[in-house]
Motif scaffolding. Structure first.
Motif, PDB file in Angstrom:
ATOM      1  N   ASN A  44       0.940  -1.434   0.243  1.00 13.54           N
ATOM      2  CA  ASN A  44      -0.300   0.589  -0.194  1.00 13.54           C
ATOM      3  C   ASN A  44       1.032   1.246   0.068  1.00 13.54           C
ATOM      4  N   ILE A  45       2.107   1.673   0.955  1.00 15.86           N
ATOM      5  CA  ILE A  45       3.161   2.726   0.400  1.00 15.86           C
ATOM      6  C   ILE A  45       3.676   2.562  -0.765  1.00 15.86           C
ATOM      7  N   THR A  46       3.707   2.163  -0.969  1.00 20.26           N
ATOM      8  CA  THR A  46       4.471   1.615  -3.096  1.00 20.26           C
ATOM      9  C   THR A  46       3.902   2.448  -3.542  1.00 20.26           C
ATOM     10  N   GLY A  47       2.277   1.912  -3.250  1.00 15.34           N
ATOM     11  CA  GLY A  47       1.530   1.698  -4.845  1.00 15.34           C
ATOM     12  C   GLY A  47       0.801   3.518  -4.152  1.00 15.34           C
ATOM     13  N   SER A  48       0.852   4.209  -2.899  1.00 14.99           N
ATOM     14  CA  SER A  48       0.675   5.025  -3.217  1.00 14.99           C
ATOM     15  C   SER A  48       1.318   6.054  -3.798  1.00 14.99           C
ATOM     16  N   PHE A  49       3.166   5.721  -3.909  1.00 13.31           N
ATOM     17  CA  PHE A  49       3.947   6.606  -3.859  1.00 13.31           C
ATOM     18  C   PHE A  49       3.644   6.628  -5.701  1.00 13.31           C
ATOM     19  N   VAL A  50       3.785   5.480  -6.165  1.00  9.55           N
ATOM     20  CA  VAL A  50       3.151   5.024  -7.877  1.00  9.55           C
ATOM     21  C   VAL A  50       2.680   5.779  -8.558  1.00  9.55           C
ATOM     22  N   LEU A  51       1.391   5.858  -7.503  1.00 10.02           N
ATOM     23  CA  LEU A  51       0.074   7.108  -7.828  1.00 10.02           C
ATOM     24  C   LEU A  51       0.483   7.934  -7.417  1.00 10.02           C
ATOM     25  N   GLY A  52       0.740   8.735  -6.471  1.00  6.37           N
ATOM     26  CA  GLY A  52       1.297   9.989  -6.786  1.00  6.37           C
ATOM     27  C   GLY A  52       2.514  10.880  -7.708  1.00  6.37           C
ATOM     28  N   LEU A  53       3.248   9.921  -8.077  1.00  5.55           N
ATOM     29  CA  LEU A  53       4.204  10.198  -8.867  1.00  5.55           C
ATOM     30  C   LEU A  53       3.466   9.868 -10.406  1.00  5.55           C
ATOM     31  N   LEU A  54       2.474   9.377 -10.502  1.00 10.89           N
ATOM     32  CA  LEU A  54       1.836   9.410 -11.857  1.00 10.89           C
ATOM     33  C   LEU A  54       1.013  10.814 -12.292  1.00 10.89           C
TER      34      LEU A  54
END
Length: 125
Positions: A44-54
């Motif tokens: 969930n943390i890495t997914g949040s980062f990737v979504l923010g990056l996108l």
């Protein structure tokens, strides 16, 4: 990119995201067994980062909206999981680990928001 193609791409990205979630969760839990659900927390943390990056790349650098949709809704949507997070919280409480469940919930929210903000900031550079 046509609507049907985007829909199929979202589905394909979701398949990859779901498998990635499962593999990472199993790997982390195998290496670090215990009460704290480290695997799903990391997902969930890495997914949040990737979504923010996108979102940052889309807003600042013109990443096509279809790419944001495919990776964001498809991959990240299937990769991250609110249902497993919720189950983990209930499971911890049932095991008498109420403090740990509160730590898990708080850490997930705080670190998840920070990861999304970091990803957004990096994507907007």
């Amino acid at each position: 990119m046509g609507t049907v193609i985007t829909l199929l791409a979202v589905g394909a990205a979701a398949a990859v995201g779901a498998v990635a979630r499962y593999v990472l969760d199993q790997h982390v839990q195998y290496r670090n067994p215990g009460f704290f659900p480290r695997g799903i927390w990391l997902v969930n943390i890495t997914g949040s980062f990737v979504l923010g990056l996108l979102v940052g790349l889309g807003a600042r650098h013109g990443l096509p909206p279809q790419v944001v949709t495919i990776i964001g809704a498809g991959f990240c949507g299937a990769y991250t999981t609110f249902s497993t997070f919720s189950y983990d919280l209930v499971h911890l409480c049932e095991k008498g680990q109420v403090r740990l469940s509160l730590l898990y919930a708080g850490a997930s929210l705080a670190v998840g928001l920070a990861a999304a903000a970091e990803g957004l900031a990096l994507g907007a550079l």
